[in-house]
Design a protein around this motif. Structure first.
Motif, short mmCIF file in Angstrom:
data_model
loop_
_atom_site.label_atom_id
_atom_site.label_comp_id
_atom_site.label_asym_id
_atom_site.label_seq_id
_atom_site.Cartn_x
_atom_site.Cartn_y
_atom_site.Cartn_z
N LEU A 288 12.86 29.74 37.27
CA LEU A 288 14.05 29.13 36.96
C LEU A 288 14.81 30.17 38.37
O LEU A 288 15.83 29.11 38.89
N LEU A 289 14.87 30.80 38.90
CA LEU A 289 15.18 31.42 39.74
C LEU A 289 14.95 30.46 40.94
O LEU A 289 15.65 30.43 41.62
N HIS A 315 23.26 39.29 37.65
CA HIS A 315 23.11 37.79 37.67
C HIS A 315 22.04 37.57 36.37
O HIS A 315 22.37 36.45 36.27
N MET A 316 20.99 37.60 36.58
CA MET A 316 20.15 37.48 35.65
C MET A 316 20.81 37.42 33.92
O MET A 316 19.83 36.54 33.07
N GLU A 358 9.22 31.09 22.34
CA GLU A 358 8.10 31.29 23.86
C GLU A 358 8.04 29.64 24.93
O GLU A 358 8.67 29.10 25.68
N ALA A 359 7.73 28.86 23.56
CA ALA A 359 7.52 27.72 24.96
C ALA A 359 8.88 26.69 24.81
O ALA A 359 8.56 26.19 26.26
N ARG A 360 10.16 27.60 24.66
CA ARG A 360 10.91 26.98 24.94
C ARG A 360 11.64 27.85 26.42
O ARG A 360 11.37 27.00 27.31
N ALA A 366 11.77 30.21 32.77
CA ALA A 366 12.42 30.83 31.92
C ALA A 366 11.42 32.35 30.91
O ALA A 366 12.25 33.39 30.73
N LEU A 367 9.60 32.10 31.54
CA LEU A 367 9.49 33.10 29.87
C LEU A 367 9.61 34.33 29.81
O LEU A 367 8.82 34.52 31.31
#
Length: 434
Positions: A288-289, A315-316, A358-360, A366-367
């Motif tokens: 994602l980052l 930031h995260m 976790e799937a989402r 972003a896991l």
């Protein structure tokens, strides 16, 4: 006469069109702070939220609905925060969500958001008893509260000493920012001290915390086994550097997550090496980052002037908040209409019925960035899990491989007792909002 009539009709059409345009965007109020002693936290956090909103918009919005927002500078001041909320709540068709990132401001607008039906998130701060949605239907202390963090701190320290029974007879200093923020964990720490037999020594630091000589003299005299640093802003680096000068090992210091950012440790220099803090994000890089760098920053729409701060702690944390908001809106749309702008009440429902597993997280790139979050009417927090991170001199490294959860039976008991008292004072009949 005809021309005047045409002008009136034209103006009416433009007004209606303007309203229609406004309604195509989901407006979120951001009473932020980017100046003053807490600027690093505010700029990083709100920068992360805005970066994620820009990414969502770059990807077409939420089922086509774009997110809009407006900031208002509070300087972390409660009275200014209330003014900002009042100014923002009626803009752009009405705010549908607000995030003040300040316990003082959150307390100041707590009753207002319920009356205005504008859900407020307090991500990792604020009133811990607001986890009870039957009493606080419009407040969401998402991911984890100060009470669950305090319980997890003691659980971690117990494990570090060889088990909770080993805490008996130990001395733990609570060095805290003398404010509602600093006092919030005291009910949990005091109860756990009774249960496990450790001595809790409470030492307050007047904000902003740039002077701590007398406090560290007390700490030297007490010679504690651990110091919990419940600080914010400049107070943190002053504490870390003063600990070094007084010969107190940083490995024995454990900071609240608002005392665990790069801004705290880099400013402390070599004194910070070995220092630990709590966090509800796992340090590291994520797909994602990388997507933010590629789609937002490469397009010149990044919110941070210093791109080295991308993926930093503050930031995260802001990116995490942005994810939670977007997912709440997405979930609300599934119930109330895909592609439609949600009302504050509808987003409240979305926040109360989230399930980011976790799937989402993996689908979002972003896991593991934050713990899975599943909210209900009874639980506006949704997790309560944390990690411990350590500064290795250059970066933060997670030293607990799994998420840590403290005594949730105790914290839930306190939530029930405190929220019941609040409900009685305010004449609230606890019930799930419909």
């Amino acid at each position: 006469m005809k021309s005047i009539k045409s002008l009136v009709i034209g103006a009416t059409l433009l007004a209606s069109m303007g309203g229609a345009f406004a309604q195509t965007e989901q407006f979120i109020a951001l009473p932020s702070y980017r100046v003053g002693p807490y600027a690093a936290g505010g700029s990083g956090f709100y920068g992360g939220i805005i970066d994620y909103f820009n990414l969502v918009n770059a990807n077409g919005g939420i089922n086509g609905t774009k997110i809009s927002w407006e900031e208002c500078e509070t300087e972390y001041n409660p009275s200014r925060g209330i003014e900002c909320y009042e100014r923002l709540k009626t803009k752009n068709g009405g705010a549908t969500l607000v995030e003040p990132l300040s316990t003082g401001i959150a307390y100041g607008i707590l009753d207002r958001v319920a009356k205005d039906k504008v859900p407020m998130t307090t991500l990792g701060y604020g009133r811990s008893d607001a986890a009870n949605g039957k009493v606080f239907p419009y407040v969401f202390p998402l991911i984890t509260s100060y009470w669950n963090q305090a319980a997890a701190m003691i659980k971690y320290l117990g494990d570090k000493n060889g088990g909770m029974a080993k805490l008996k007879g130990k001395k733990i200093v609570h060095l805290y920012h003398d404010s509602a923020f600093g006092k919030e964990p005291l009910p949990v720490l005091e109860e756990l001290a009774k249960q496990h037999g450790f001595e809790l020594i409470k030492i307050a630091v007047a904000p902003p915390g740039s002077e701590q000589q007398s406090q560290w003299l007390q700490i030297r005299q007490a010679n504690p086994d651990h110091v919990i640093l419940w600080g914010w802003g400049v107070m943190n680096s002053v504490a870390i550097k003063t600990a070094q000068r007084n010969g107190f090992p940083r490995e024995k210091m454990l900071g609240v997550w608002w005392a665990g950012s790069e801004e705290d440790t880099i400013a402390s220099g070599d004194a910070a090496k070995g220092y630990t803090s709590m966090t509800f994000n796992t340090p590291g890089n994520y797909p994602l980052l990388d997507e933010l760098r590629k789609k937002v920053y490469a397009a010149g729409k990044g919110n941070l002037a210093d791109q080295s701060r991308i993926g930093s702690v503050y930031h995260m944390r802001g990116v995490t908040a942005g994810i939670l908001y977007a997912e709440a809106i997405r979930h609300a749309q599934e119930k109330f209409g895909k592609g439609k702008v949600m009302t504050g009440d509808q987003i409240r429902w979305g926040l109360e019925n989230m399930d980011i597993d976790e799937a989402r997280q993996k689908a979002l790139g972003a896991l593991g960035m934050f713990p899975p979050v599943k909210t209900t009417c009874d639980d506006h927090e949704g997790s309560g899990a944390v990690k411990v991170q350590q500064w290795d001199g250059k970066k933060w490294v997670a030293i607990t491989p799994n998420w840590v959860v403290g005594d949730k039976a105790l914290t839930r008991k306190l939530v029930e007792e405190s929220s019941a008292k609040y409900a009685a004072e305010k004449g609230i009949t606890p019930a799930c909002a419909k």
